[in-house]
Design a protein around this motif. Structure first.
Motif, PDB file in Angstrom:
ATOM      1  N   LEU A   1      -1.814 -11.789   3.137  1.00 25.50           N
ATOM      2  CA  LEU A   1      -1.716 -11.102   4.422  1.00 25.50           C
ATOM      3  C   LEU A   1      -1.409  -9.624   4.210  1.00 25.50           C
ATOM      4  O   LEU A   1      -2.033  -8.754   4.836  1.00 25.50           O
ATOM      5  CB  LEU A   1      -0.637 -11.751   5.284  1.00 25.50           C
ATOM      6  CG  LEU A   1      -0.340 -11.078   6.619  1.00 25.50           C
ATOM      7  CD1 LEU A   1      -1.570 -11.124   7.523  1.00 25.50           C
ATOM      8  CD2 LEU A   1       0.842 -11.744   7.295  1.00 25.50           C
ATOM      9  N   LEU A   2      -0.486  -9.326   3.331  1.00 30.72           N
ATOM     10  CA  LEU A   2      -0.140  -7.940   3.039  1.00 30.72           C
ATOM     11  C   LEU A   2      -1.334  -7.188   2.462  1.00 30.72           C
ATOM     12  O   LEU A   2      -1.592  -6.038   2.833  1.00 30.72           O
ATOM     13  CB  LEU A   2       1.044  -7.895   2.073  1.00 30.72           C
ATOM     14  CG  LEU A   2       1.637  -6.529   1.792  1.00 30.72           C
ATOM     15  CD1 LEU A   2       2.083  -5.847   3.069  1.00 30.72           C
ATOM     16  CD2 LEU A   2       2.803  -6.661   0.825  1.00 30.72           C
ATOM     17  N   ASP A   3      -2.078  -7.810   1.566  1.00 31.46           N
ATOM     18  CA  ASP A   3      -3.286  -7.192   1.020  1.00 31.46           C
ATOM     19  C   ASP A   3      -4.285  -6.861   2.119  1.00 31.46           C
ATOM     20  O   ASP A   3      -4.964  -5.848   2.072  1.00 31.46           O
ATOM     21  CB  ASP A   3      -3.957  -8.112  -0.007  1.00 31.46           C
ATOM     22  CG  ASP A   3      -3.245  -8.121  -1.342  1.00 31.46           C
ATOM     23  OD1 ASP A   3      -2.550  -7.134  -1.658  1.00 31.46           O
ATOM     24  OD2 ASP A   3      -3.390  -9.120  -2.069  1.00 31.46           O
ATOM     25  N   ARG A   4      -4.361  -7.729   3.107  1.00 34.62           N
ATOM     26  CA  ARG A   4      -5.318  -7.546   4.183  1.00 34.62           C
ATOM     27  C   ARG A   4      -4.889  -6.446   5.158  1.00 34.62           C
ATOM     28  O   ARG A   4      -5.707  -5.647   5.599  1.00 34.62           O
ATOM     29  CB  ARG A   4      -5.476  -8.876   4.934  1.00 34.62           C
ATOM     30  CG  ARG A   4      -6.805  -9.073   5.550  1.00 34.62           C
ATOM     31  CD  ARG A   4      -7.073 -10.480   6.092  1.00 34.62           C
ATOM     32  NE  ARG A   4      -5.959 -11.165   6.704  1.00 34.62           N
ATOM     33  CZ  ARG A   4      -5.341 -12.238   6.202  1.00 34.62           C
ATOM     34  NH1 ARG A   4      -5.747 -12.759   5.048  1.00 34.62           N
ATOM     35  NH2 ARG A   4      -4.343 -12.800   6.831  1.00 34.62           N
ATOM     36  N   ILE A   5      -3.608  -6.390   5.514  1.00 38.60           N
ATOM     37  CA  ILE A   5      -3.180  -5.453   6.564  1.00 38.60           C
ATOM     38  C   ILE A   5      -2.656  -4.130   6.020  1.00 38.60           C
ATOM     39  O   ILE A   5      -2.632  -3.145   6.750  1.00 38.60           O
ATOM     40  CB  ILE A   5      -2.138  -6.086   7.502  1.00 38.60           C
ATOM     41  CG1 ILE A   5      -0.874  -6.438   6.750  1.00 38.60           C
ATOM     42  CG2 ILE A   5      -2.717  -7.282   8.224  1.00 38.60           C
ATOM     43  CD1 ILE A   5       0.256  -6.949   7.638  1.00 38.60           C
ATOM     44  N   ALA A   6      -2.231  -4.093   4.765  1.00 38.62           N
ATOM     45  CA  ALA A   6      -1.696  -2.856   4.198  1.00 38.62           C
ATOM     46  C   ALA A   6      -1.972  -2.799   2.699  1.00 38.62           C
ATOM     47  O   ALA A   6      -1.048  -2.857   1.879  1.00 38.62           O
ATOM     48  CB  ALA A   6      -0.198  -2.753   4.467  1.00 38.62           C
TER      49      ALA A   6
ATOM     50  N   TYR B   1       0.070  -0.815  -0.154  1.00 41.09           N
ATOM     51  CA  TYR B   1       1.456  -1.085  -0.561  1.00 41.09           C
ATOM     52  C   TYR B   1       1.610  -1.083  -2.077  1.00 41.09           C
ATOM     53  O   TYR B   1       2.700  -0.860  -2.596  1.00 41.09           O
ATOM     54  CB  TYR B   1       1.964  -2.404   0.024  1.00 41.09           C
ATOM     55  CG  TYR B   1       1.525  -3.642  -0.733  1.00 41.09           C
ATOM     56  CD1 TYR B   1       2.354  -4.215  -1.696  1.00 41.09           C
ATOM     57  CD2 TYR B   1       0.291  -4.237  -0.497  1.00 41.09           C
ATOM     58  CE1 TYR B   1       1.953  -5.343  -2.387  1.00 41.09           C
ATOM     59  CE2 TYR B   1      -0.111  -5.360  -1.181  1.00 41.09           C
ATOM     60  CZ  TYR B   1       0.727  -5.918  -2.122  1.00 41.09           C
ATOM     61  OH  TYR B   1       0.328  -7.020  -2.818  1.00 41.09           O
TER      62      TYR B   1
END
Length: 70
Positions: free
Chosen positions: A60-65, A68
């Motif tokens: 999810l983090l890879d997809r939305i940000a 990072y």
């Protein structure tokens, strides 16, 4: 991580109100702790659940940000 973030957000918002905070009775705190640890619900009895949840959060983090990692 989700529950930690939400707890911090709620605490900061509550403290910003300028009104003294009301702490729930010890029994309520203990019951809530048991619920979140899975003792009451039987959640997270499978050690693989933690790995799967962490992997999902990273996706999810890879997809939305994706920045990072920088």
């Amino acid at each position: 991580m989700y529950y930690l973030e939400k707890a911090c957000e709620i605490q900061v918002t509550a403290q910003a109100g300028g009104v003294p905070l009301v702490v729930p009775p010890a029994e309520v705190c203990e019951y809530t702790a048991r619920q979140l640890s899975g003792e009451e619900t039987g959640d997270f009895e499978d050690d693989d659940a933690y790995e799967l949840a962490w992997a999902a959060m990273l996706r999810l983090l890879d997809r939305i940000a994706p920045d990072y990692k920088d």
